[in-house]
Design an enzyme around this catalytic site. Structure first.
Site, PDB file in Angstrom:
ATOM      1  N   GLU A   1       0.812  -1.226   0.000  1.00  6.23           N
ATOM      2  CA  GLU A   1       0.000   0.000   0.000  1.00  6.23           C
ATOM      3  C   GLU A   1       0.844   1.275   0.000  1.00  6.23           C
ATOM      4  O   GLU A   1       0.759   2.123   0.885  1.00  6.23           O
ATOM      5  CB  GLU A   1      -0.974  -0.031   1.185  1.00  6.23           C
TER       6      GLU A   1
ATOM      7  N   GLU B   1      -6.058 -10.593  -1.940  1.00  8.24           N
ATOM      8  CA  GLU B   1      -6.898 -10.427  -0.735  1.00  8.24           C
ATOM      9  C   GLU B   1      -8.382 -10.267  -1.091  1.00  8.24           C
ATOM     10  O   GLU B   1      -9.095  -9.500  -0.480  1.00  8.24           O
ATOM     11  CB  GLU B   1      -6.445  -9.200   0.076  1.00  8.24           C
TER      12      GLU B   1
HETATM   13  O1  G3I Z   1      -6.473 -11.518  17.876  1.00  6.53           O
HETATM   14  C1  G3I Z   1      -6.084 -10.374  18.653  1.00  6.53           C
HETATM   15  C2  G3I Z   1      -6.856 -10.368  19.977  1.00  6.53           C
HETATM   16  O2  G3I Z   1      -6.421 -11.482  20.757  1.00  6.53           O
HETATM   17  C3  G3I Z   1      -6.558  -9.060  20.726  1.00  6.53           C
HETATM   18  O3  G3I Z   1      -7.344  -9.011  21.908  1.00  6.53           O
HETATM   19  C4  G3I Z   1      -6.935  -7.885  19.808  1.00  6.53           C
HETATM   20  C5  G3I Z   1      -6.668  -6.552  20.459  1.00  6.53           C
HETATM   21  O4  G3I Z   1      -5.270  -6.351  20.544  1.00  6.53           O
HETATM   22  O5  G3I Z   1      -6.126  -7.947  18.606  1.00  6.53           O
HETATM   23  C6  G3I Z   1      -6.439  -9.122  17.875  1.00  6.53           C
HETATM   24  O6  G3I Z   1      -5.619  -9.128  16.724  1.00  6.53           O
HETATM   25  C7  G3I Z   1      -6.050  -8.215  15.705  1.00  6.53           C
HETATM   26  C8  G3I Z   1      -6.169  -9.041  14.410  1.00  6.53           C
HETATM   27  O7  G3I Z   1      -6.484  -8.185  13.285  1.00  6.53           O
HETATM   28  C9  G3I Z   1      -7.219 -10.139  14.501  1.00  6.53           C
HETATM   29  O8  G3I Z   1      -8.472  -9.568  14.632  1.00  6.53           O
HETATM   30  C10 G3I Z   1      -4.973  -7.144  15.522  1.00  6.53           C
HETATM   31  O9  G3I Z   1      -4.931  -6.336  16.682  1.00  6.53           O
HETATM   32  C11 G3I Z   1      -5.321  -6.290  14.306  1.00  6.53           C
HETATM   33  O10 G3I Z   1      -4.271  -5.350  14.055  1.00  6.53           O
HETATM   34  C12 G3I Z   1      -5.465  -7.183  13.078  1.00  6.53           C
HETATM   35  O11 G3I Z   1      -5.928  -6.378  11.989  1.00  6.53           O
HETATM   36  C13 G3I Z   1      -5.576  -6.885  10.698  1.00  6.53           C
HETATM   37  C14 G3I Z   1      -5.111  -5.688   9.869  1.00  6.53           C
HETATM   38  O12 G3I Z   1      -4.822  -6.089   8.522  1.00  6.53           O
HETATM   39  C15 G3I Z   1      -3.851  -5.082  10.462  1.00  6.53           C
HETATM   40  O13 G3I Z   1      -2.820  -6.052  10.467  1.00  6.53           O
HETATM   41  C16 G3I Z   1      -6.812  -7.515  10.038  1.00  6.53           C
HETATM   42  O14 G3I Z   1      -7.159  -8.712  10.736  1.00  6.53           O
HETATM   43  C17 G3I Z   1      -6.504  -7.839   8.592  1.00  6.53           C
HETATM   44  O15 G3I Z   1      -7.679  -8.318   7.928  1.00  6.53           O
HETATM   45  C18 G3I Z   1      -5.999  -6.602   7.857  1.00  6.53           C
HETATM   46  O16 G3I Z   1      -5.623  -7.024   6.565  1.00  6.53           O
HETATM   47  C19 G3I Z   1      -5.235  -5.961   5.683  1.00  6.53           C
HETATM   48  C20 G3I Z   1      -4.039  -6.436   4.887  1.00  6.53           C
HETATM   49  O17 G3I Z   1      -2.979  -6.782   5.756  1.00  6.53           O
HETATM   50  C21 G3I Z   1      -3.626  -5.367   3.882  1.00  6.53           C
HETATM   51  N1  G3I Z   1      -4.751  -5.022   3.002  1.00  6.53           N
HETATM   52  C22 G3I Z   1      -5.945  -4.558   3.747  1.00  6.53           C
HETATM   53  C23 G3I Z   1      -6.393  -5.648   4.713  1.00  6.53           C
HETATM   54  C24 G3I Z   1      -7.664  -5.231   5.437  1.00  6.53           C
HETATM   55  O18 G3I Z   1      -7.425  -4.115   6.220  1.00  6.53           O
END
Ligand code: G3I
Length: 368
Positions: free
Chosen positions: A168, A275
């Site tokens: 990105e 994705e």
């Molecule tokens: O699972 C933990 C949980 O145990 C904890 O309590 C909570 C709070 O800290 O966090 C949870 O993990 C989160 C995880 O998603 C699972 O839900 C992370 O904090 C959170 O940062 C993470 O977000 C991910 C995001 O990227 C940032 O990494 C999303 O799942 C994921 O779908 C999203 O994916 C992105 C791609 O990498 C890039 N393209 C866009 C796409 C969607 O935003």
């Protein structure tokens, strides 16, 4: 199950060409049905119909869940870590690393003859405090940057099929490249060429990707993304793959995905639909009946598959959906009324799954 050693995309096990056609005809005979009525028996396996690796994103916890793990082993031949191979998980505030969950994913992939795709090394959205604290000291920042990439890419050398090195890089409106901690410290283009070169030094083989989203819905962004790829290649970055995230809304006009994937294919490099999901609640046409939005969703998945199949075989790196079941989707965490994927929360195949299978089967039949 794709047996180890099968070339990706070849039907494995007992699925013969006749089985493919029979499956597709059976599906076609189903006619319109409620989006996720339970079909008789398990859904037709996506990876057996695909002429390329078919992937999904995963979290480590999904691998311990028999329902999700079962869908993964039946339907996909590649997995991408949804978030646990990013700095936010692997890089500790102390500067140390934790690799437990990525290691579990690598072990799961190996145990099930799947590929593991590394996502993502450098992303504007990841701003670890340890780098923020070094922002004023360019030499220290650069050393830590190189150390992170070298440690992570080196650890998974030989266990990943590729990396999203730069994620990105283009602003949402396509007006410029993003300005962020990485570009401010190491240069707008230099931080990118550096990341590619350090990753290549740590893994001489893995394809190294750039990756971005909304390329199908913001023409200016697609244009700048293509110009950035040209600039990086000209600057000698060992960029060897192009990612198109393909997070779509159901009201995306027909043809946009076809034009986008074809445009990215013109570089002659492997293309990763990396994705894909199709939101039915983010679309502006919220007032249209849900069934109409679900039908549009199915059409968009089919269009993406057809456009991807139109690429030369050597450029079909993988087609990855951003999750297996709606219930685990990042979009459903945002809006529980959304349903962006191929399986519902109970793991039942939806009309979007049927559309993907029909598109894949038609291509496989045409290929003979
Ligand atoms: O699972 C933990 C949980 O145990 C904890 O309590 C909570 C709070 O800290 O966090 C949870 O993990 C989160 C995880 O998603 C699972 O839900 C992370 O904090 C959170 O940062 C993470 O977000 C991910 C995001 O990227 C940032 O990494 C999303 O799942 C994921 O779908 C999203 O994916 C992105 C791609 O990498 C890039 N393209 C866009 C796409 C969607 O935003």
């Amino acid at each position: 199950m794709t047996a180890a050693g099968d070339p990706p995309g070849e039907p494995s096990g007992s699925l013969s060409r006749r089985g493919i056609v029979a499956g597709a005809l059976a599906l076609a005979a189903c006619g319109p049905r409620a989006n996720s009525q339970p079909a008789a028996g398990p859904a037709l396996a996506l990876k057996d119909f695909a002429l390329f690796p078919f992937g999904a994103c995963v979290q480590a916890s999904h691998l311990e869940d028999p329902a999700i793990a079962g869908l993964l082993t039946r339907h996909v031949s590649q997995i991408t870590a949804e978030w646990e191979m990013k700095m936010e998980y692997m890089l500790l505030d102390t500067g140390g690393f934790r690799f437990d969950r990525p290691d579990r994913m690598a072990a799961f992939a190996q145990a099930h003859a799947m590929r593991l795709f590394g996502h993502a090394l450098i992303w504007y959205a990841q701003k670890p405090i340890i780098f923020q604290d070094m922002a004023a000291d360019r030499a220290a920042f650069a050393a830590a940057y190189d150390r992170y990439i070298t440690a992570v890419v080196g650890r998974y050398r030989g266990r990943v099929c590729g990396w999203d090195v730069i994620n990105e890089a283009v602003k949402d409106d396509g007006s410029a490249l993003r300005d962020h901690m990485w570009s401010q410290a190491l240069g707008e283009l230099d931080h990118m060429t550096r990341a590619f070169k350090v990753a290549r030094a740590a893994d001489p083989v893995a394809p190294l990707f750039i990756n971005d989203y909304n390329l199908e819905s913001v023409p200016a962004k697609l244009d700048l993304y293509q110009r950035l790829i040209e600039r990086l290649l000209k600057a000698g970055a060992p960029l060897s793959g192009i990612g198109c995230q393909t997070h779509c809304n159901a009201d995306l006009p027909a043809g946009a995905l076809t034009r986008t994937i074809a445009a990215l294919g013109r570089f002659g490099l492997p293309v990763h639909v990396s994705e894909m999901d199709v939101s039915i609640t983010r679309s502006r046409g919220l007032l249209t009946p849900r069934a109409e939005r679900e039908a549009a969703q199915a059409r968009l998945y089919a269009e993406a598959i057809q456009a991807f199949c139109d690429l030369p075989a050597r450029q079909r790196f993988a087609f990855t959906v951003w999750g297996m079941r709606d219930s685990e989707s990042w979009l459903v965490r945002e809006n529980r009324n959304d349903a962006p994927l191929l399986f519902d929360g109970q793991g039942r195949a939806k009309s979007s799954h049927g559309a993907v299978i029909k598109a894949l089967a038609a291509r496989r039949k045409a290929q003979g």
